[in-house]
Motif scaffolding. Structure first.
Motif, mmCIF file in Angstrom:
data_model
loop_
_atom_site.group_PDB
_atom_site.id
_atom_site.type_symbol
_atom_site.label_atom_id
_atom_site.label_comp_id
_atom_site.label_asym_id
_atom_site.label_seq_id
_atom_site.Cartn_x
_atom_site.Cartn_y
_atom_site.Cartn_z
ATOM 1 N N PHE A 88 -16.356 7.931 -1.885
ATOM 2 C CA PHE A 88 -16.409 8.886 -2.986
ATOM 3 C C PHE A 88 -16.097 8.232 -4.330
ATOM 4 C CE2 PHE A 88 -15.765 11.240 0.871
ATOM 5 C CZ PHE A 88 -16.760 12.190 0.769
ATOM 6 N N ASP A 89 -15.522 7.028 -4.296
ATOM 7 C CA ASP A 89 -15.316 6.295 -5.544
ATOM 8 C C ASP A 89 -16.649 6.000 -6.213
ATOM 9 O OD1 ASP A 89 -12.663 6.314 -5.031
ATOM 10 O OD2 ASP A 89 -12.535 4.240 -4.354
ATOM 11 N N LYS A 90 -17.710 5.867 -5.385
ATOM 12 C CA LYS A 90 -19.011 5.449 -5.920
ATOM 13 C C LYS A 90 -19.946 6.634 -6.115
ATOM 14 C CE LYS A 90 -19.460 2.965 -2.240
ATOM 15 N NZ LYS A 90 -20.120 2.364 -1.128
ATOM 16 N N GLY A 132 -6.637 -3.622 -2.720
ATOM 17 C CA GLY A 132 -7.475 -3.602 -3.918
ATOM 18 C C GLY A 132 -8.673 -2.706 -3.649
ATOM 19 N N TYR A 133 -9.489 -2.490 -4.678
ATOM 20 C CA TYR A 133 -10.641 -1.600 -4.537
ATOM 21 C C TYR A 133 -11.933 -2.392 -4.672
ATOM 22 C CZ TYR A 133 -7.267 2.133 -5.238
ATOM 23 O OH TYR A 133 -6.206 2.977 -5.109
ATOM 24 N N GLY A 134 -12.875 -2.104 -3.806
ATOM 25 C CA GLY A 134 -14.197 -2.732 -3.885
ATOM 26 C C GLY A 134 -14.083 -4.240 -4.019
ATOM 27 N N ASP A 139 -6.755 -7.796 -6.589
ATOM 28 C CA ASP A 139 -5.709 -7.081 -5.862
ATOM 29 C C ASP A 139 -4.922 -6.183 -6.815
ATOM 30 O OD1 ASP A 139 -6.478 -8.380 -3.648
ATOM 31 O OD2 ASP A 139 -4.655 -9.597 -3.409
ATOM 32 N N VAL A 140 -4.623 -4.954 -6.394
ATOM 33 C CA VAL A 140 -3.768 -4.093 -7.219
ATOM 34 C C VAL A 140 -2.397 -3.909 -6.569
ATOM 35 C CG1 VAL A 140 -5.678 -2.873 -8.322
ATOM 36 C CG2 VAL A 140 -4.686 -1.944 -6.258
ATOM 37 N N LEU A 141 -2.255 -4.349 -5.321
ATOM 38 C CA LEU A 141 -0.934 -4.428 -4.682
ATOM 39 C C LEU A 141 -0.791 -5.835 -4.121
ATOM 40 C CD1 LEU A 141 -0.252 -1.182 -2.581
ATOM 41 C CD2 LEU A 141 0.864 -1.924 -4.693
ATOM 42 N N HIS A 143 5.083 1.699 -14.184
ATOM 43 C CA HIS A 143 4.201 2.058 -15.290
ATOM 44 C C HIS A 143 2.878 2.582 -14.741
ATOM 45 C CE1 HIS A 143 6.702 0.486 -18.449
ATOM 46 N NE2 HIS A 143 6.879 -0.619 -17.744
ATOM 47 N N THR A 144 2.131 3.235 -15.597
ATOM 48 C CA THR A 144 0.786 3.686 -15.244
ATOM 49 C C THR A 144 -0.043 2.489 -14.766
ATOM 50 O OG1 THR A 144 0.827 5.521 -16.759
ATOM 51 C CG2 THR A 144 -1.331 4.639 -16.253
ATOM 52 N N GLY A 145 -0.725 2.692 -13.644
ATOM 53 C CA GLY A 145 -1.594 1.632 -13.123
ATOM 54 C C GLY A 145 -0.843 0.560 -12.352
ATOM 55 N N SER A 146 0.434 0.807 -12.037
ATOM 56 C CA SER A 146 1.195 -0.241 -11.348
ATOM 57 C C SER A 146 0.935 -0.248 -9.843
ATOM 58 C CB SER A 146 2.699 -0.066 -11.621
ATOM 59 O OG SER A 146 3.100 1.230 -11.254
ATOM 60 N N GLY A 147 0.239 0.778 -9.332
ATOM 61 C CA GLY A 147 -0.152 0.740 -7.914
ATOM 62 C C GLY A 147 0.527 1.794 -7.050
ATOM 63 N N LYS A 148 1.184 2.776 -7.654
ATOM 64 C CA LYS A 148 1.925 3.775 -6.873
ATOM 65 C C LYS A 148 0.978 4.635 -6.012
ATOM 66 C CE LYS A 148 3.631 5.550 -10.675
ATOM 67 N NZ LYS A 148 3.041 4.702 -11.722
ATOM 68 N N SER A 149 -0.046 5.194 -6.679
ATOM 69 C CA SER A 149 -0.981 6.045 -5.923
ATOM 70 C C SER A 149 -1.710 5.220 -4.869
ATOM 71 C CB SER A 149 -2.000 6.682 -6.863
ATOM 72 O OG SER A 149 -1.341 7.433 -7.836
ATOM 73 N N THR A 150 -1.952 3.962 -5.176
ATOM 74 C CA THR A 150 -2.642 3.100 -4.209
ATOM 75 C C THR A 150 -1.807 2.966 -2.939
ATOM 76 O OG1 THR A 150 -3.629 1.912 -6.043
ATOM 77 C CG2 THR A 150 -3.665 0.810 -3.899
ATOM 78 N N LEU A 151 -0.516 2.799 -3.112
ATOM 79 C CA LEU A 151 0.360 2.673 -1.936
ATOM 80 C C LEU A 151 0.299 3.962 -1.113
ATOM 81 C CD1 LEU A 151 2.380 1.111 -0.278
ATOM 82 C CD2 LEU A 151 4.195 1.858 -1.814
ATOM 83 N N PHE A 209 -6.441 6.373 3.642
ATOM 84 C CA PHE A 209 -7.684 6.591 2.892
ATOM 85 C C PHE A 209 -8.416 5.264 2.702
ATOM 86 C CE2 PHE A 209 -6.188 10.620 0.444
ATOM 87 C CZ PHE A 209 -6.399 11.360 1.596
ATOM 88 N N TYR A 210 -7.687 4.209 2.576
ATOM 89 C CA TYR A 210 -8.259 2.864 2.401
ATOM 90 C C TYR A 210 -7.569 1.934 3.392
ATOM 91 C CZ TYR A 210 -9.788 4.681 -2.123
ATOM 92 O OH TYR A 210 -10.361 5.431 -3.109
ATOM 93 N N ALA A 211 -8.292 0.887 3.765
ATOM 94 C CA ALA A 211 -7.666 -0.112 4.642
ATOM 95 C C ALA A 211 -7.079 -1.207 3.760
ATOM 96 C CB ALA A 211 -8.710 -0.693 5.567
ATOM 97 N N PRO A 229 -0.670 16.388 -3.830
ATOM 98 C CA PRO A 229 -1.382 15.494 -4.750
ATOM 99 C C PRO A 229 -1.053 15.763 -6.215
ATOM 100 C CG PRO A 229 -2.838 17.210 -4.015
ATOM 101 C CD PRO A 229 -1.519 17.471 -3.351
ATOM 102 N N GLN A 230 -1.522 14.828 -7.039
ATOM 103 C CA GLN A 230 -1.320 14.946 -8.479
ATOM 104 C C GLN A 230 -1.969 16.231 -9.013
ATOM 105 O OE1 GLN A 230 -2.809 11.330 -10.187
ATOM 106 N NE2 GLN A 230 -0.822 10.814 -11.024
ATOM 107 N N GLU A 231 -3.181 16.487 -8.533
ATOM 108 C CA GLU A 231 -3.879 17.703 -8.966
ATOM 109 C C GLU A 231 -4.078 18.595 -7.753
ATOM 110 O OE1 GLU A 231 -7.475 16.447 -10.841
ATOM 111 O OE2 GLU A 231 -6.333 15.182 -12.203
ATOM 112 N N ALA A 259 7.053 9.492 -9.105
ATOM 113 C CA ALA A 259 7.421 10.344 -10.247
ATOM 114 C C ALA A 259 7.526 9.535 -11.519
ATOM 115 C CB ALA A 259 8.743 11.034 -9.963
ATOM 116 N N HIS A 260 6.893 10.073 -12.569
ATOM 117 C CA HIS A 260 7.126 9.501 -13.892
ATOM 118 C C HIS A 260 8.406 10.083 -14.465
ATOM 119 C CE1 HIS A 260 3.738 6.977 -14.601
ATOM 120 N NE2 HIS A 260 2.907 7.906 -14.163
ATOM 121 N N ARG A 261 8.657 11.355 -14.059
ATOM 122 C CA ARG A 261 9.873 12.005 -14.525
ATOM 123 C C ARG A 261 10.996 11.531 -13.615
ATOM 124 N NH1 ARG A 261 8.791 18.229 -15.356
ATOM 125 N NH2 ARG A 261 10.961 18.777 -15.672
#
Ligand SMILES: Nc1ncnc2c1ncn2[C@@H]1O[C@H](COP(=O)(O)OP(=O)(O)OP(=O)(O)O)[C@@H](O)[C@H]1O
Length: 592
Positions: free
Chosen positions: A125-127, A360-362, A366-368, A386-394, A401-403, A432-434, A544-546
C-alpha cells in the motif's frame, strides 16, 4: 510514471492468464454452462430447420402449384411456426441461465479480489493509491462481468447459430454455402484491423479512468486540506486534464468503431448478397429454378451475418474487458506476505526481545540500525525521539506489517514470524495515530465485529479509556451513530475510542502510536494512570511526543536517527548530561 507501471503490469498478465482466471471463477458453474450450451445447440438446430421447411413448401408445393397435399402443407407451416417459437423460448431460457452463471462468477471474483487486497502486506500500500485499488475491485470486476456475458452469451450463442446455419446450408447446397462461408475470413480481417487500431486507446482509457477514480478518492479524503489551502483550482485543473485525456482516448476508440466495424461489415453483407444471387443464377442455368432455395439462402444469410456482426461489435468491449481481467489478474498475483502455518503459538505473557534489528523501506537506506533490547512481560514502555527517528517503524515491525532487513524479534521466546496470524492479531492491539472509526454506533465501533465481546466488557474497556462518561452523554448514549469517520466525536474522543476498542479485546501487548496527542491534559493524566494500572498485566509500548504521557514508563526508549541511544526511567534519562531525552524534555517545557 504510474501509467508505465500499469502498462507493464497488464503486459505481464497475458491474455492466457486472463482466460485462466475467468475459467477458474466460472468453474463451479460448469455444469450450467454445459447444459446451457447443449440447449443453445438445440435452439440453433430448430432455427436452422425453418428455412429448410420453407424451401420445401415453396419448391414442392407453391411453385409447381400442387395444393392437393393440403394436410402436408399445413403441417409444414405449423412446423415452421413451432420450430421458430421453440427456438426463441429455448434461447431466452438459456441466455438467462448464462447471465446467472456470469453474475455468480463475478460475485466470486469480486469477493476474492477484495479478500486478497485486504490481506496484502502494508508495503504494497506504500506504492498504491486507494482510489485506483477501489477501481480495480469495482469497475474492473464489473467489466469482467461484461466479459462473461459476452463470451457466454453473445459469442457462444452467435457461434452456435453460425455453425448451425452453415451446416443447414451445406445440407441444401454446399456450393452456395461456400460463398457465404467466405464471409468468415473477411470478418476476421476486419476484426484484426479494428483491434490494431483500438487496443492502445482502450488500454489508455481504462488506466485513465482508474486515475480519475484515484483522484476523486484522494481529493475527497483530503478535502479539508484542499479547501483550507486554496488548492481547489489546481486540483480541479489536474482532474480536468485527466478527464479530457480520457475523453480523447474514448473518442479514438469510438472512431475506430464507427469507421471500421459497422460500415465494413454492412458492406460485406451487401457484397455477399450479390455474390449469392450471381452464384445462384449461374447454378440454376444448369439445374433449373428453385425459388425456395434462394429464399432459404437469403434468410440464412442474415442468420450468419447478424451473429457475426454481433461477435465483432462485441470485440471492442471484449478488448476493454480483457484489459480489466488482466488488471484484476495482476492484482491477484500480488504476493501476500508469507504467513506462518496456522496452529503456531500466540502471545502468553508479552515479553519482547529484540536482537540486532535492522529495518528500512523499499530500496531506501536503513531507518532502524541494529540494537538489542529485552522488554519484560507487563512492562510499560515509552518510545520517544524526534520526528522521523523510527518509532512508528519499530511498531510496524512488531505488528508484522513489514519484515526486518536483519536481526529478529522474539515474543515470549518465539520468533515473531512463527506466531499464528489469528492469535497474534488477537493478542496484539494497536491504537494508531489516526483512529479509523466506522460509520456506525459506538457499540459497533467498540466491538469491531468481535461478536463474543459482551456489552459489559465493552463498557469496562470504555471506562478504562476514560470514555464511558463521554459516550453516555451522547444523544443516544452508546447507540449513537458516530457518522462517517466518527465525525460526531472530537479527535481526542476518537483516540479514546480507539484505545477502548483495543483494550476490549484483552490484548497481551498494546501498542500506542501517538495515542494521546489530541487529548486534553486532564484526560491525558487519567489515561496515564490507566496505562500505569495495566502494568504487570499487559505490555504497553507507547510512542509519545507528549512526554508527560510516558513519564511513568519503565523503560523509556530514546530513538535518534534510527539508533537506540538511551534507555531507562525518566529520572535516569534526565540525569544523562546533554542527553537526547533531556533535550526533548527541555524543549517541550520551553514550548509550554
Ligand atoms: N512507508 C514508508 N515508506 C518509505 N519510507 C518510510 C515509510 N514510513 C516511514 N518512512 C521513513 O522512515 C523513517 C522513520 O519514519 P517513522 O515513521 O518510523 O518515524 P517516527 O519516529 O515514527 O516519526 P513521527 O514522530 O513523525 O511519527 C522516516 O525517514 C520516514 O521518511
Amino acid at each position: 510514471m504510474r501509467e508505465e507501471v500499469r502498462a507493464q503490469d497488464v503486459a505481464r498478465s497475458s491474455l492466457r492468464d486472463a482466460a485462466r482466471l475467468l475459467w477458474t471463477m466460472a468453474r463451479p458453474e460448469r455444469r450450467q454452462v454445459f447444459i446451457g450450451t447443449a440447449w443453445l445447440i438445440v435452439a440453433a438446430g430448430l432455427e436452422a430447420l425453418g428455412p429448410i421447411l420453407a424451401k420445401r413448401l415453396i419448391d414442392e408445393h407453391l411453385l409447381p402449384r400442387q395444393f392437393e397435399a393440403i394436410g402436408l402443407m399445413a403441417a409444414l407451416l405449423a412446423a415452421i411456426w413451432v420450430s421458430g417459437l421453440a427456438a426463441s423460448g429455448l434461447r431466452y431460457l438459456q441466455l438467462t441461465r448464462m447471465a446467472g452463471v456470469a453474475q455468480k462468477a463475478v460475485l466470486r471474483l469480486r469477493a476474492q479480489v477484495f479478500q486478497h487486497v485486504l490481506a496484502l502486506p502494508m508495503a504494497y500500500f506504500d506504492k498504491q493509491i486507494t482510489g485506483a485499488l477501489v477501481s480495480r475491485v469495482t469497475n474492473d470486476t464489473e467489466s469482467v462481468n461484461q466479459l462473461y456475458r459476452q463470451v457466454l452469451y453473445v459469442m457462444l450463442d452467435s457461434s452456435i447459430v453460425v455453425a448451425g446455419t452453415l451446416v443447414a446450408m451445406a445440407f441444401l447446397d454446399w456450393r452456395l454455402m461456400l460463398i457465404i462461408a467466405a464471409l468468415v475470413p473477411a470478418m476476421v480481417l476486419v476484426i484484426w484491423a479494428y483491434q490494431r487500431l483500438s487496443a492502445p486507446a482502450v488500454a489508455q482509457a481504462r488506466a485513465l479512468k482508474s486515475d480519475i477514480n484515484a483522484q476523486i478518492a484522494e481529493n475527497l479524503g483530503g478535502l479539508a486540506v484542499l479547501q483550507a489551502s486554496g488548492a481547489l483550482g489546481r486540483f480541479q485543473a489536474r482532474f480536468a486534464n485527466h478527464n479530457d485525456q480520457h475523453y480523447r482516448a474514448r473518442m479514438k476508440e469510438m472512431r475506430a468503431n464507427a469507421w471500421l466495424l459497422r460500415p465494413a461489415l454492412d458492406l460485406l453483407n451487401v457484397l455477399l448478397m450479390v455474390a449469392l444471387i450471381l452464384g445462384y443464377a449461374q447454378q440454376r442455368e444448369v439445374s433449373g429454378l428453385e425459388v425456395g432455395l434462394l429464399y432459404a439462402f437469403l434468410s440464412y444469410l442474415t442468420r450468419v451475418v447478424e451473429p457475426l456482426i454481433q461477435i465483432t461489435l462485441q470485440f471492442g468491449q471484449l478488448q476493454q474487458a480483457l484489459v480489466a481481467a488482466a488488471r484484476v489478474g495482476v492484482l491477484l498475483q500480488e504476493a501476500h506476505a508469507p504467513l506462518p502455518a496456522p496452529g503456531g503459538p500466540g502471545i502468553e505473557r508479552g515479553e519482547i526481545r529484540i536482537e540486532q534489528l535492522r529495518a528500512g523501506y523499499g530500496e531506501g537506506a536503513d531507518v532502524l540500525h541494529p540494537f538489542d533490547l529485552t522488554l519484560p512481560a507487563g512492562s510499560f514502555v515509552g518510545l520517544v525521539g524526534h520526528t522521523g527517528s523510527g518509532k512508528s517503524t519499530l511498531l510496524a515491525l512488531l505488528l508484522r506489517f513489514y519484515a526486518p532487513r536483519g536481526g529478529r524479534i522474539l515474543v515470549d521466546g518465539q520468533p515473531l514470524e512463527t506466531l499464528d496470524e489469528a492469535r497474534l492479531r488477537h493478542d496484539l492491539a494497536l491504537v494508531p495515530q489516526e483512529p479509523q472509526l466506522l460509520s456506525a454506533s459506538a457499540w459497533d465501533n467498540l466491538r469491531m465485529g468481535r461478536t463474543h465481546l459482551s456489552d459489559a466488557t465493552l463498557q469496562e474497556a470504555a471506562r478504562q479509556a476514560r470514555l464511558h462518561e463521554m459516550l453516555l452523554a451522547l444523544p443516544q448514549g452508546y447507540d449513537t451513530l458516530l457518522g462517517e469517520g466518527g465525525v460526531q466525536l472530537s479527535t481526542g474522543q476518537k483516540q479514546l475510542l480507539a484505545m477502548a476498542r483495543a483494550l476490549a479485546g484483552s490484548p497481551k501487548i498494546l501498542l500506542l502510536d501517538e495515542a494521546t496527542a489530541n487529548i486534553d491534559s486532564g484526560t491525558e493524566a487519567l489515561l496515564g494512570e490507566a496505562l500505569s494500572a495495566l502494568r504487570g498485566r499487559i505490555t504497553v509500548i507507547a510512542v509519545a511526543h507528549r512526554l508527560s504521557t510516558i513519564r511513568a514508563a519503565d523503560p523509556i526508549l530514546v530513538l535518534h536517527h534510527g539508533h537506540l541511544v538511551e534507555r531507562g526511567t525518566h529520572e535516569a534519562l534526565m540525569a544523562i548530561p546533554g542527553g537526547v531525552y533531556q533535550r526533548l524534555v527541555q524543549l517541550q517545557q520551553l514550548a509550554e
